[in-house]
Design a protein around this motif. Structure first.
Motif, short mmCIF file in Angstrom:
data_model
loop_
_atom_site.label_atom_id
_atom_site.label_comp_id
_atom_site.label_asym_id
_atom_site.label_seq_id
_atom_site.Cartn_x
_atom_site.Cartn_y
_atom_site.Cartn_z
N VAL A 34 80.28 -101.29 9.49
CA VAL A 34 80.63 -102.23 8.43
C VAL A 34 81.45 -101.48 7.39
CG1 VAL A 34 79.75 -103.69 6.57
CG2 VAL A 34 78.58 -103.66 8.79
N VAL A 35 82.61 -102.01 7.05
CA VAL A 35 83.51 -101.37 6.08
C VAL A 35 83.27 -101.99 4.71
CG1 VAL A 35 85.92 -101.17 5.37
CG2 VAL A 35 85.26 -100.69 7.73
N THR A 36 83.18 -101.16 3.68
CA THR A 36 82.98 -101.65 2.32
C THR A 36 84.10 -101.18 1.41
OG1 THR A 36 81.64 -99.73 1.65
CG2 THR A 36 80.47 -101.60 2.61
N LEU A 37 84.41 -101.99 0.40
CA LEU A 37 85.33 -101.62 -0.67
C LEU A 37 84.91 -102.34 -1.93
CD1 LEU A 37 88.69 -103.54 -0.55
CD2 LEU A 37 86.83 -104.11 1.01
N ARG A 38 85.49 -101.97 -3.05
CA ARG A 38 85.04 -102.51 -4.33
C ARG A 38 86.21 -102.92 -5.21
NH1 ARG A 38 80.81 -103.20 -7.30
NH2 ARG A 38 80.83 -102.93 -9.56
N PHE A 39 86.12 -104.13 -5.80
CA PHE A 39 87.04 -104.61 -6.83
C PHE A 39 86.27 -104.60 -8.15
CE2 PHE A 39 90.10 -107.55 -4.24
CZ PHE A 39 90.51 -106.45 -3.51
N GLU A 40 86.77 -103.86 -9.12
CA GLU A 40 86.12 -103.80 -10.43
C GLU A 40 87.18 -103.92 -11.52
OE1 GLU A 40 82.89 -101.02 -12.88
OE2 GLU A 40 83.85 -100.26 -11.06
N GLY A 41 87.00 -104.87 -12.44
CA GLY A 41 87.95 -105.09 -13.51
C GLY A 41 88.88 -106.25 -13.20
N SER A 42 89.79 -106.50 -14.12
CA SER A 42 90.76 -107.59 -13.93
C SER A 42 91.60 -107.33 -12.69
CB SER A 42 91.67 -107.70 -15.16
OG SER A 42 90.92 -108.04 -16.31
N LEU A 43 91.99 -108.41 -12.02
CA LEU A 43 92.74 -108.27 -10.78
C LEU A 43 94.10 -107.63 -11.03
CD1 LEU A 43 92.07 -111.76 -9.13
CD2 LEU A 43 90.79 -109.63 -8.84
N THR A 44 94.47 -106.71 -10.16
CA THR A 44 95.79 -106.08 -10.21
C THR A 44 96.36 -106.02 -8.79
OG1 THR A 44 95.00 -103.82 -9.81
CG2 THR A 44 94.97 -104.60 -12.10
N PRO A 45 97.68 -105.85 -8.66
CA PRO A 45 98.28 -105.71 -7.32
C PRO A 45 97.69 -104.55 -6.52
CG PRO A 45 99.99 -106.12 -8.96
CD PRO A 45 98.71 -105.90 -9.72
N VAL A 46 97.16 -103.54 -7.20
CA VAL A 46 96.54 -102.41 -6.51
C VAL A 46 95.37 -102.88 -5.65
CG1 VAL A 46 95.37 -100.20 -6.82
CG2 VAL A 46 97.25 -100.83 -8.33
N MET A 47 94.61 -103.85 -6.16
CA MET A 47 93.45 -104.35 -5.42
C MET A 47 93.86 -105.03 -4.12
SD MET A 47 91.11 -105.86 -8.51
CE MET A 47 90.45 -104.78 -9.79
N LEU A 48 94.96 -105.76 -4.18
CA LEU A 48 95.46 -106.42 -2.96
C LEU A 48 95.84 -105.38 -1.91
CD1 LEU A 48 96.39 -108.88 -1.36
CD2 LEU A 48 98.57 -108.77 -2.60
#
Length: 346
Positions: A34-48
Protein backbone atom coordinates in the motif's frame (compact mmCIF):
# COMPACT_ATOMS: atom_id res chain seq x y z
CA UNK A 1 25.98 -41.44 3.49
CA UNK A 2 26.83 -38.03 2.03
CA UNK A 3 25.31 -39.03 -1.34
CA UNK A 4 22.07 -39.97 0.40
CA UNK A 5 21.98 -36.56 2.18
CA UNK A 6 22.43 -34.72 -1.14
CA UNK A 7 19.59 -36.79 -2.57
CA UNK A 8 17.20 -35.73 0.18
CA UNK A 9 18.13 -32.02 -0.27
CA UNK A 10 17.55 -32.27 -4.01
CA UNK A 11 14.16 -33.95 -3.48
CA UNK A 12 13.02 -31.27 -1.01
CA UNK A 13 14.10 -28.50 -3.44
CA UNK A 14 12.03 -30.11 -6.22
CA UNK A 15 8.96 -30.31 -3.95
CA UNK A 16 9.26 -26.64 -2.90
CA UNK A 17 9.62 -25.58 -6.53
CA UNK A 18 6.56 -27.56 -7.64
CA UNK A 19 4.39 -26.51 -4.69
CA UNK A 20 4.94 -22.79 -3.86
CA UNK A 21 2.33 -23.02 -1.11
CA UNK A 22 4.80 -25.14 0.84
CA UNK A 23 6.97 -22.07 1.48
CA UNK A 24 6.32 -20.90 5.07
CA UNK A 25 6.67 -17.21 4.08
CA UNK A 26 4.40 -17.31 1.04
CA UNK A 27 1.30 -16.24 2.95
CA UNK A 28 3.17 -13.41 4.62
CA UNK A 29 4.37 -11.94 1.31
CA UNK A 30 1.13 -12.48 -0.61
CA UNK A 31 -0.38 -9.05 0.15
CA UNK A 32 0.51 -6.34 -2.35
CA UNK A 33 1.94 -3.15 -0.84
CA UNK A 34 0.00 0.00 0.00
CA UNK A 35 1.47 3.35 -1.05
CA UNK A 36 0.93 6.40 1.18
CA UNK A 37 1.44 10.13 0.68
CA UNK A 38 0.36 13.26 2.52
CA UNK A 39 -1.25 16.60 1.58
CA UNK A 40 -0.83 19.21 4.31
CA UNK A 41 -1.73 22.89 3.98
CA UNK A 42 -3.46 24.85 1.25
CA UNK A 43 -3.50 23.14 -2.13
CA UNK A 44 -0.58 23.91 -4.44
CA UNK A 45 0.51 22.58 -7.86
CA UNK A 46 3.29 20.72 -6.02
CA UNK A 47 0.68 18.45 -4.42
CA UNK A 48 -0.72 17.48 -7.81
CA UNK A 49 2.74 16.50 -9.06
CA UNK A 50 3.37 14.60 -5.81
CA UNK A 51 0.16 12.62 -6.36
CA UNK A 52 1.10 11.80 -9.95
CA UNK A 53 4.54 10.60 -8.85
CA UNK A 54 3.02 8.45 -6.10
CA UNK A 55 0.65 6.85 -8.63
CA UNK A 56 3.55 5.96 -10.92
CA UNK A 57 5.45 4.43 -8.00
CA UNK A 58 2.35 2.47 -6.98
CA UNK A 59 1.97 1.07 -10.50
CA UNK A 60 5.65 0.11 -10.71
CA UNK A 61 5.51 -1.68 -7.34
CA UNK A 62 2.21 -3.42 -8.05
CA UNK A 63 0.48 -1.69 -5.14
CA UNK A 64 -3.10 -2.61 -4.35
CA UNK A 65 -4.07 0.84 -3.03
CA UNK A 66 -2.93 4.42 -2.49
CA UNK A 67 -3.75 6.12 0.81
CA UNK A 68 -3.80 9.92 0.61
CA UNK A 69 -3.59 11.46 4.08
CA UNK A 70 -5.30 14.83 3.85
CA UNK A 71 -5.19 17.95 6.04
CA UNK A 72 -6.10 21.06 4.06
CA UNK A 73 -8.18 24.23 4.50
CA UNK A 74 -8.82 24.34 0.74
CA UNK A 75 -7.42 25.81 -2.43
CA UNK A 76 -8.11 27.06 -5.92
CA UNK A 77 -11.00 25.45 -7.79
CA UNK A 78 -9.07 24.74 -10.99
CA UNK A 79 -6.31 22.94 -9.08
CA UNK A 80 -8.93 21.05 -7.05
CA UNK A 81 -10.54 19.83 -10.27
CA UNK A 82 -7.20 18.55 -11.57
CA UNK A 83 -6.58 16.61 -8.35
CA UNK A 84 -10.12 15.17 -8.45
CA UNK A 85 -9.70 14.16 -12.10
CA UNK A 86 -6.37 12.51 -11.31
CA UNK A 87 -7.85 10.49 -8.44
CA UNK A 88 -10.84 9.36 -10.46
CA UNK A 89 -8.63 8.36 -13.41
CA UNK A 90 -6.32 6.27 -11.23
CA UNK A 91 -6.15 2.57 -12.09
CA UNK A 92 -5.35 1.87 -8.42
CA UNK A 93 -7.90 2.58 -5.66
CA UNK A 94 -7.21 5.86 -3.88
CA UNK A 95 -8.37 6.01 -0.25
CA UNK A 96 -8.58 9.56 1.11
CA UNK A 97 -7.88 9.61 4.85
CA UNK A 98 -8.44 12.88 6.73
CA UNK A 99 -5.78 12.70 9.42
CA UNK A 100 -4.24 13.14 11.98
CA UNK A 101 -6.44 14.22 14.89
CA UNK A 102 -7.34 17.88 14.49
CA UNK A 103 -7.01 17.78 10.69
CA UNK A 104 -9.63 19.12 8.31
CA UNK A 105 -10.89 18.50 4.81
CA UNK A 106 -12.08 22.07 4.45
CA UNK A 107 -13.40 23.68 1.31
CA UNK A 108 -11.71 22.01 -1.68
CA UNK A 109 -10.63 19.20 0.65
CA UNK A 110 -14.28 18.15 0.83
CA UNK A 111 -14.37 17.46 -2.90
CA UNK A 112 -11.06 15.61 -2.79
CA UNK A 113 -12.40 13.39 0.01
CA UNK A 114 -15.54 12.63 -2.01
CA UNK A 115 -13.36 11.83 -5.04
CA UNK A 116 -11.62 8.99 -3.22
CA UNK A 117 -12.72 5.48 -4.15
CA UNK A 118 -13.06 5.01 -0.38
CA UNK A 119 -12.75 7.58 2.40
CA UNK A 120 -11.96 7.68 6.10
CA UNK A 121 -11.49 10.22 8.87
CA UNK A 122 -9.51 10.17 12.08
CA UNK A 123 -11.21 11.15 15.36
CA UNK A 124 -11.51 14.90 16.07
CA UNK A 125 -11.39 15.84 12.38
CA UNK A 126 -13.81 17.95 10.33
CA UNK A 127 -15.07 18.17 6.77
CA UNK A 128 -17.08 20.79 4.88
CA UNK A 129 -17.27 24.58 4.51
CA UNK A 130 -17.09 24.27 0.73
CA UNK A 131 -18.70 27.58 -0.29
CA UNK A 132 -16.76 29.31 -3.10
CA UNK A 133 -15.00 32.62 -2.49
CA UNK A 134 -12.63 34.81 -4.49
CA UNK A 135 -8.86 34.36 -4.89
CA UNK A 136 -8.11 36.49 -1.81
CA UNK A 137 -11.01 35.21 0.28
CA UNK A 138 -13.44 37.93 -0.71
CA UNK A 139 -17.07 37.33 -1.62
CA UNK A 140 -17.75 36.88 -5.32
CA UNK A 141 -20.63 38.38 -7.29
CA UNK A 142 -24.07 36.87 -6.95
CA UNK A 143 -24.24 35.66 -10.55
CA UNK A 144 -20.76 34.14 -10.47
CA UNK A 145 -21.43 32.59 -7.07
CA UNK A 146 -24.59 30.95 -8.38
CA UNK A 147 -22.74 29.50 -11.36
CA UNK A 148 -19.80 28.20 -9.31
CA UNK A 149 -22.07 26.71 -6.64
CA UNK A 150 -24.11 24.98 -9.32
CA UNK A 151 -21.00 23.39 -10.83
CA UNK A 152 -19.65 22.36 -7.42
CA UNK A 153 -22.94 20.78 -6.38
CA UNK A 154 -23.13 18.87 -9.65
CA UNK A 155 -19.59 17.60 -9.06
CA UNK A 156 -20.42 16.63 -5.47
CA UNK A 157 -23.55 14.74 -6.57
CA UNK A 158 -21.54 12.85 -9.18
CA UNK A 159 -18.79 11.90 -6.73
CA UNK A 160 -21.29 10.89 -4.01
CA UNK A 161 -23.79 9.20 -6.31
CA UNK A 162 -23.42 5.86 -4.52
CA UNK A 163 -24.01 7.38 -1.07
CA UNK A 164 -27.26 7.77 0.91
CA UNK A 165 -29.66 10.67 0.13
CA UNK A 166 -28.78 12.26 3.50
CA UNK A 167 -25.13 12.43 2.41
CA UNK A 168 -26.09 14.14 -0.86
CA UNK A 169 -28.15 16.73 1.03
CA UNK A 170 -25.25 17.35 3.41
CA UNK A 171 -22.86 17.87 0.48
CA UNK A 172 -25.27 20.46 -0.96
CA UNK A 173 -25.45 22.27 2.39
CA UNK A 174 -21.66 22.36 2.63
CA UNK A 175 -21.57 24.23 -0.68
CA UNK A 176 -24.69 26.38 -0.24
CA UNK A 177 -24.25 27.53 3.35
CA UNK A 178 -20.71 26.49 4.21
CA UNK A 179 -21.79 23.83 6.69
CA UNK A 180 -19.09 21.68 8.28
CA UNK A 181 -19.44 18.46 10.29
CA UNK A 182 -17.30 16.28 12.53
CA UNK A 183 -15.90 12.89 11.61
CA UNK A 184 -18.58 11.09 13.63
CA UNK A 185 -21.38 12.98 11.87
CA UNK A 186 -19.88 12.39 8.43
CA UNK A 187 -19.55 8.63 9.02
CA UNK A 188 -23.04 8.34 10.55
CA UNK A 189 -24.69 10.09 7.59
CA UNK A 190 -22.64 8.07 5.10
CA UNK A 191 -20.66 10.90 3.55
CA UNK A 192 -17.46 9.10 4.61
CA UNK A 193 -16.96 5.35 4.81
CA UNK A 194 -14.85 4.80 7.92
CA UNK A 195 -13.48 6.27 11.12
CA UNK A 196 -9.92 5.07 11.81
CA UNK A 197 -7.68 5.98 14.74
CA UNK A 198 -4.45 5.63 12.77
CA UNK A 199 -3.00 4.10 9.63
CA UNK A 200 -2.78 0.58 11.06
CA UNK A 201 -6.40 0.77 12.17
CA UNK A 202 -7.38 1.96 8.69
CA UNK A 203 -5.56 -0.94 7.03
CA UNK A 204 -7.32 -3.36 9.37
CA UNK A 205 -10.77 -1.93 8.59
CA UNK A 206 -10.14 -1.84 4.84
CA UNK A 207 -9.48 -5.59 4.80
CA UNK A 208 -12.04 -7.22 2.51
CA UNK A 209 -13.71 -3.96 1.45
CA UNK A 210 -14.47 -3.38 -2.22
CA UNK A 211 -13.70 -0.27 -4.26
CA UNK A 212 -15.16 0.55 -7.66
CA UNK A 213 -12.31 1.62 -9.92
CA UNK A 214 -13.57 2.47 -13.38
CA UNK A 215 -15.52 -0.53 -14.61
CA UNK A 216 -13.88 -2.93 -12.15
CA UNK A 217 -14.52 -3.84 -8.53
CA UNK A 218 -11.35 -4.30 -6.51
CA UNK A 219 -11.28 -6.24 -3.23
CA UNK A 220 -8.67 -4.98 -0.79
CA UNK A 221 -6.41 -7.19 1.34
CA UNK A 222 -4.68 -4.54 3.40
CA UNK A 223 -4.33 -6.11 6.84
CA UNK A 224 -0.66 -6.79 7.34
CA UNK A 225 0.22 -5.41 3.90
CA UNK A 226 3.59 -3.65 3.60
CA UNK A 227 3.37 0.15 3.51
CA UNK A 228 5.50 2.20 1.11
CA UNK A 229 5.54 5.89 2.02
CA UNK A 230 6.23 8.39 -0.78
CA UNK A 231 7.52 11.62 0.80
CA UNK A 232 7.94 14.83 -1.14
CA UNK A 233 11.16 15.06 -3.13
CA UNK A 234 13.78 17.73 -2.44
CA UNK A 235 12.50 19.88 -5.32
CA UNK A 236 8.89 19.49 -4.13
CA UNK A 237 9.93 20.49 -0.60
CA UNK A 238 11.66 23.59 -1.98
CA UNK A 239 8.60 24.59 -4.00
CA UNK A 240 6.37 24.09 -0.95
CA UNK A 241 8.65 26.42 1.04
CA UNK A 242 8.38 29.04 -1.71
CA UNK A 243 4.59 28.80 -1.45
CA UNK A 244 4.80 30.08 2.14
CA UNK A 245 3.62 33.75 2.15
CA UNK A 246 6.30 34.78 4.67
CA UNK A 247 9.07 33.27 2.54
CA UNK A 248 7.63 34.76 -0.65
CA UNK A 249 7.50 38.24 0.89
CA UNK A 250 11.02 37.91 2.34
CA UNK A 251 12.39 36.93 -1.08
CA UNK A 252 10.54 39.85 -2.65
CA UNK A 253 11.97 42.32 -0.12
CA UNK A 254 15.53 40.98 -0.42
CA UNK A 255 15.28 40.89 -4.20
CA UNK A 256 14.11 44.51 -4.46
CA UNK A 257 16.82 45.70 -2.07
CA UNK A 258 19.58 43.79 -3.88
CA UNK A 259 18.53 45.14 -7.28
CA UNK A 260 18.49 48.69 -5.88
CA UNK A 261 22.02 48.20 -4.51
CA UNK A 262 23.17 47.02 -7.93
CA UNK A 263 21.59 50.05 -9.62
CA UNK A 264 23.08 52.47 -7.06
CA UNK A 265 26.57 50.94 -7.34
CA UNK A 266 26.89 49.48 -10.83
CA UNK A 267 29.89 47.44 -11.87
CA UNK A 268 29.47 44.49 -9.55
CA UNK A 269 27.37 41.45 -10.22
CA UNK A 270 26.76 39.74 -6.87
CA UNK A 271 23.94 41.99 -5.68
CA UNK A 272 22.26 41.98 -9.09
CA UNK A 273 22.49 38.19 -9.34
CA UNK A 274 21.15 37.62 -5.82
CA UNK A 275 18.35 40.11 -6.42
CA UNK A 276 17.34 38.50 -9.72
CA UNK A 277 17.27 35.00 -8.20
CA UNK A 278 15.23 36.18 -5.19
CA UNK A 279 12.72 37.96 -7.42
CA UNK A 280 12.33 34.91 -9.65
CA UNK A 281 11.73 32.65 -6.63
CA UNK A 282 9.30 35.19 -5.18
CA UNK A 283 7.44 35.26 -8.49
CA UNK A 284 6.73 31.55 -8.17
CA UNK A 285 5.31 32.04 -4.67
CA UNK A 286 3.17 34.98 -5.81
CA UNK A 287 1.86 32.87 -8.68
CA UNK A 288 0.74 30.08 -6.33
CA UNK A 289 -0.53 32.10 -3.36
CA UNK A 290 -3.79 34.10 -3.19
CA UNK A 291 -2.26 37.55 -3.65
CA UNK A 292 -4.05 40.83 -3.02
CA UNK A 293 -3.04 42.64 -6.20
CA UNK A 294 -3.66 46.02 -4.56
CA UNK A 295 -0.85 45.20 -2.12
CA UNK A 296 1.42 44.09 -4.96
CA UNK A 297 0.78 47.42 -6.70
CA UNK A 298 1.97 49.22 -3.56
CA UNK A 299 5.17 47.14 -3.56
CA UNK A 300 5.84 48.04 -7.21
CA UNK A 301 5.20 51.73 -6.45
CA UNK A 302 7.70 51.54 -3.60
CA UNK A 303 10.32 50.07 -5.96
CA UNK A 304 9.72 52.93 -8.41
CA UNK A 305 10.09 55.51 -5.61
CA UNK A 306 13.36 53.94 -4.46
CA UNK A 307 14.63 53.99 -8.04
CA UNK A 308 13.69 57.64 -8.53
CA UNK A 309 15.47 58.59 -5.31
CA UNK A 310 18.66 56.96 -6.60
CA UNK A 311 18.52 58.81 -9.93
CA UNK A 312 17.25 62.14 -8.56
CA UNK A 313 18.20 62.51 -4.87
CA UNK A 314 15.55 64.30 -2.80
CA UNK A 315 17.25 64.18 0.60
CA UNK A 316 15.36 61.05 1.59
CA UNK A 317 11.83 62.25 0.87
CA UNK A 318 11.17 59.66 -1.85
CA UNK A 319 12.92 56.98 0.20
CA UNK A 320 10.70 57.65 3.22
CA UNK A 321 7.64 57.62 1.00
CA UNK A 322 8.83 54.40 -0.60
CA UNK A 323 9.35 52.76 2.79
CA UNK A 324 5.83 53.73 3.89
CA UNK A 325 4.39 52.47 0.61
CA UNK A 326 6.34 49.22 0.87
CA UNK A 327 5.07 48.61 4.43
CA UNK A 328 1.49 49.33 3.33
CA UNK A 329 1.85 46.85 0.47
CA UNK A 330 3.34 44.24 2.79
CA UNK A 331 0.41 44.51 5.20
CA UNK A 332 -2.21 43.75 2.54
CA UNK A 333 -0.22 41.61 0.09
CA UNK A 334 -1.47 38.29 1.46
CA UNK A 335 -4.39 39.58 3.48
CA UNK A 336 -7.98 40.53 2.82
CA UNK A 337 -10.61 41.78 5.30
CA UNK A 338 -13.05 39.19 3.96
CA UNK A 339 -10.95 36.05 4.40
CA UNK A 340 -13.20 33.38 5.99
CA UNK A 341 -12.14 30.83 8.56
CA UNK A 342 -11.66 28.16 5.86
CA UNK A 343 -9.21 29.98 3.64
CA UNK A 344 -10.07 31.49 0.30
CA UNK A 345 -11.70 29.21 -2.25
CA UNK A 346 -13.50 25.94 -2.40
Amino acid sequence: MRKGWYGWVFAIAIILALFPGAHPTAAQNAAAPVVTLRFEGSLTPVMLEHLKRAEKIAQNQGAQAIILELDTPGGEIGLMNQIVENIRASAIPVIVYVAPRGAMAGSAGTMITLAGHLSAMAPETTIGAASPVGPSGEDIGETMQSKVKGMLKATARTLASNRPPEALRLADEMIDSGKAVSNAEAVKIGLVDLQANNLNDLLRQLEGMQANVGEQTVTLHTQGAPVRDVPRSLIEELLMVLANPNIAFLLLAVGVQAVLIEIASPGGWVAGFIGSVCLLLATYGLGVLPVNWFGLLFVVMAFVLFLLDIKAPTHGVLTATGVATFIAGALVLFNSPNVPSFQRVS
